[in-house]
Design a protein around this motif. Sequence first.
Motif, short mmCIF file in Angstrom:
data_model
loop_
_atom_site.label_atom_id
_atom_site.label_comp_id
_atom_site.label_asym_id
_atom_site.label_seq_id
_atom_site.Cartn_x
_atom_site.Cartn_y
_atom_site.Cartn_z
N LYS A 76 -11.15 4.88 -37.77
CA LYS A 76 -11.88 4.83 -36.51
C LYS A 76 -11.72 3.47 -35.84
CE LYS A 76 -15.28 8.36 -37.63
NZ LYS A 76 -15.00 9.26 -36.51
N LEU A 77 -11.75 2.39 -36.62
CA LEU A 77 -11.55 1.05 -36.05
C LEU A 77 -10.16 0.93 -35.45
CD1 LEU A 77 -13.23 -1.16 -38.81
CD2 LEU A 77 -14.11 -0.69 -36.51
N GLU A 78 -9.16 1.45 -36.13
CA GLU A 78 -7.79 1.42 -35.60
C GLU A 78 -7.70 2.23 -34.31
OE1 GLU A 78 -5.32 2.75 -38.84
OE2 GLU A 78 -5.40 0.80 -39.83
N HIS A 79 -8.32 3.39 -34.30
CA HIS A 79 -8.29 4.26 -33.11
C HIS A 79 -8.86 3.53 -31.89
CE1 HIS A 79 -8.62 7.85 -30.63
NE2 HIS A 79 -9.88 7.51 -30.40
N HIS A 80 -9.89 2.73 -32.10
CA HIS A 80 -10.54 2.02 -31.00
C HIS A 80 -10.05 0.58 -30.85
CE1 HIS A 80 -13.41 5.19 -30.07
NE2 HIS A 80 -13.63 5.34 -31.36
N ASN A 81 -8.98 0.23 -31.55
CA ASN A 81 -8.43 -1.14 -31.52
C ASN A 81 -9.48 -2.18 -31.90
OD1 ASN A 81 -5.78 -0.39 -30.69
ND2 ASN A 81 -6.60 -0.08 -28.63
N LEU A 82 -10.25 -1.89 -32.94
CA LEU A 82 -11.32 -2.77 -33.38
C LEU A 82 -11.16 -3.22 -34.84
CD1 LEU A 82 -14.35 -0.79 -31.89
CD2 LEU A 82 -13.34 -2.89 -30.99
N LEU A 83 -9.97 -3.08 -35.37
CA LEU A 83 -9.78 -3.34 -36.80
C LEU A 83 -10.26 -4.71 -37.23
CD1 LEU A 83 -8.85 -1.98 -39.36
CD2 LEU A 83 -6.56 -2.82 -38.92
N TYR A 84 -10.06 -5.71 -36.40
CA TYR A 84 -10.47 -7.07 -36.77
C TYR A 84 -11.69 -7.54 -35.99
CZ TYR A 84 -5.99 -6.83 -39.01
OH TYR A 84 -4.95 -6.44 -39.79
N TYR A 85 -12.36 -6.65 -35.30
CA TYR A 85 -13.51 -6.99 -34.47
C TYR A 85 -14.64 -7.54 -35.34
CZ TYR A 85 -16.71 -6.73 -30.56
OH TYR A 85 -17.56 -7.04 -29.55
N GLY A 86 -15.21 -8.64 -34.90
CA GLY A 86 -16.31 -9.25 -35.62
C GLY A 86 -15.90 -10.32 -36.60
N LYS A 87 -14.62 -10.38 -36.96
CA LYS A 87 -14.17 -11.36 -37.94
C LYS A 87 -13.95 -12.73 -37.35
CE LYS A 87 -12.13 -8.26 -41.26
NZ LYS A 87 -11.06 -8.02 -42.18
N VAL A 88 -13.58 -12.77 -36.09
CA VAL A 88 -13.39 -14.05 -35.40
C VAL A 88 -14.20 -13.99 -34.12
CG1 VAL A 88 -11.10 -14.50 -36.37
CG2 VAL A 88 -11.30 -13.19 -34.27
N ASP A 89 -14.07 -14.96 -33.29
CA ASP A 89 -14.86 -14.99 -32.06
C ASP A 89 -14.27 -14.06 -30.99
OD1 ASP A 89 -16.69 -15.53 -30.15
OD2 ASP A 89 -16.06 -17.60 -29.80
N ASN A 90 -14.27 -12.75 -31.30
CA ASN A 90 -13.78 -11.75 -30.35
C ASN A 90 -14.87 -10.73 -30.09
OD1 ASN A 90 -13.86 -10.36 -32.72
ND2 ASN A 90 -11.76 -9.68 -32.68
N THR A 91 -16.11 -11.14 -30.18
CA THR A 91 -17.23 -10.20 -30.08
C THR A 91 -17.80 -10.10 -28.68
OG1 THR A 91 -18.75 -11.97 -30.74
CG2 THR A 91 -17.90 -10.54 -32.48
N LYS A 92 -17.11 -10.59 -27.70
CA LYS A 92 -17.62 -10.54 -26.32
C LYS A 92 -17.12 -9.32 -25.60
CE LYS A 92 -18.13 -15.43 -26.24
NZ LYS A 92 -17.47 -16.65 -26.20
#
Length: 92
Positions: A76-92
């Motif tokens: 699901k993360l891959e489908h939504h291009n969120l695989l690395y979301y939350g790990k670095v400062d990309n939470t905006k």
Amino acid sequence: MSGIRMSQESLIRKSVTHNICTLLETLDNEGVTNLYDLVIQEIEQGLLKATMRYTKGNQSTATTLLTMSRATLRKKLEHHNLLYYGKVDNTK
């Protein structure tokens, strides 16, 4: 079901209902044919983003919160291009 859980579900339901009503009023029946798929995709992406932000990208913790397997979460993360979301400062 506990009172807290019921109020959380009610809050989520009210929020979703309100936002879907607003969307429908904004669209005013202009070419809406896939509303169900659109809403499910948007809700799923929002849920995944919020969960990954909350867990700071920790997929093991996220799988516990979401009650799903790690393989399903990753898919699901891959489908939504969120695989690395939350790990670095990309939470905006």
